[in-house]
Design a protein around this motif. Structure first.
Motif, mmCIF file in Angstrom:
data_model
loop_
_atom_site.group_PDB
_atom_site.id
_atom_site.type_symbol
_atom_site.label_atom_id
_atom_site.label_comp_id
_atom_site.label_asym_id
_atom_site.label_seq_id
_atom_site.Cartn_x
_atom_site.Cartn_y
_atom_site.Cartn_z
ATOM 1 N N TRP A 58 0.973 -1.098 0.034
ATOM 2 C CA TRP A 58 0.047 0.101 0.094
ATOM 3 C C TRP A 58 0.801 1.374 -0.103
ATOM 4 N N ARG A 59 0.648 1.913 -1.043
ATOM 5 C CA ARG A 59 1.598 3.163 -1.121
ATOM 6 C C ARG A 59 0.867 4.116 -2.121
ATOM 7 N N TYR A 60 1.559 5.198 -2.293
ATOM 8 C CA TYR A 60 0.906 6.064 -3.208
ATOM 9 C C TYR A 60 1.391 5.826 -4.632
ATOM 10 N N PRO A 61 0.770 6.136 -5.721
ATOM 11 C CA PRO A 61 1.329 5.758 -7.022
ATOM 12 C C PRO A 61 2.624 6.371 -7.306
ATOM 13 N N ARG A 62 3.578 5.875 -7.995
ATOM 14 C CA ARG A 62 4.779 6.506 -8.422
ATOM 15 C C ARG A 62 4.460 7.786 -8.968
ATOM 16 N N GLY A 63 5.579 8.818 -8.836
ATOM 17 C CA GLY A 63 5.493 10.127 -9.440
ATOM 18 C C GLY A 63 4.960 9.939 -11.091
ATOM 19 N N GLY A 64 4.170 11.033 -11.234
ATOM 20 C CA GLY A 64 3.483 11.042 -12.328
ATOM 21 C C GLY A 64 2.462 10.046 -12.791
ATOM 22 N N PHE A 65 2.234 9.382 -12.008
ATOM 23 C CA PHE A 65 0.902 8.310 -12.151
ATOM 24 C C PHE A 65 -0.185 8.631 -10.780
ATOM 25 N N GLY A 66 -1.229 7.898 -11.294
ATOM 26 C CA GLY A 66 -2.521 8.074 -10.327
ATOM 27 C C GLY A 66 -3.325 9.360 -10.754
ATOM 28 N N VAL A 67 -4.222 9.760 -9.906
ATOM 29 C CA VAL A 67 -5.126 10.613 -10.165
ATOM 30 C C VAL A 67 -4.495 12.158 -10.184
ATOM 31 N N SER A 68 -5.141 12.862 -11.282
ATOM 32 C CA SER A 68 -4.796 14.097 -11.093
ATOM 33 C C SER A 68 -6.013 15.209 -10.865
ATOM 34 N N PHE A 69 -6.076 15.923 -9.767
ATOM 35 C CA PHE A 69 -7.309 16.750 -9.571
ATOM 36 C C PHE A 69 -7.161 18.004 -10.385
ATOM 37 N N ARG A 70 -8.378 18.467 -10.728
ATOM 38 C CA ARG A 70 -8.451 19.833 -10.977
ATOM 39 C C ARG A 70 -7.818 20.689 -9.971
ATOM 40 N N MET A 71 -7.155 21.860 -10.462
ATOM 41 C CA MET A 71 -6.859 22.868 -9.618
ATOM 42 C C MET A 71 -7.847 24.006 -9.891
ATOM 43 N N THR A 72 -8.527 24.459 -8.897
ATOM 44 C CA THR A 72 -9.543 25.448 -8.918
ATOM 45 C C THR A 72 -9.275 26.591 -8.139
#
Ligand code: SF4
Length: 92
Positions: free
Chosen positions: A78-92
């Motif tokens: 259990w770890r966070y995805p490697r850099g550059g992978f996973g979800v990208s949340f919108r910046m508002t």
């Protein structure tokens, strides 16, 4: 309301290497299965007929809820995805 409306995410970049891995035997012996209720992305599905947990990491929102609620420490990873992978949340 669907998941896009709730979380306002932009996109997923799926890593071929899963960032969360379960021990199937531990999951099969669990009768609590809090992960199936807490995961906002519904990544966990329990099959009563097969007595098996199915986990799909592609839509993981990286909230950490499953790690917190699992009473059996069913994760072999259990770890966070490697850099550059996973979800990208919108910046508002
Ligand atoms: Fe679901 Fe959150 Fe666990 Fe990802 S980290 S699988 S979104 S509960």
């Amino acid at each position: 309301m669907n998941i896009d409306e709730i979380f306002d995410f932009t996109s997923f970049t799926i890593d071929r290497e899963p960032h969360i891995v379960l021990d199937d035997k531990v999951c099969a012996g669990c009768d609590v299965r809090g992960c199936t209720n807490c995961c906002p992305a519904r990544c966990y599905t329990w099959s009563e007929a097969e007595q098996k947990m199915t986990f799909v990491y592609d839509g993981c929102l990286e909230c950490g809820s499953c790690y917190v609620v699992c009473q059996r420490n069913a994760f072999t990873r259990w770890r966070y995805p490697r850099g550059g992978f996973g979800v990208s949340f919108r910046m508002t």
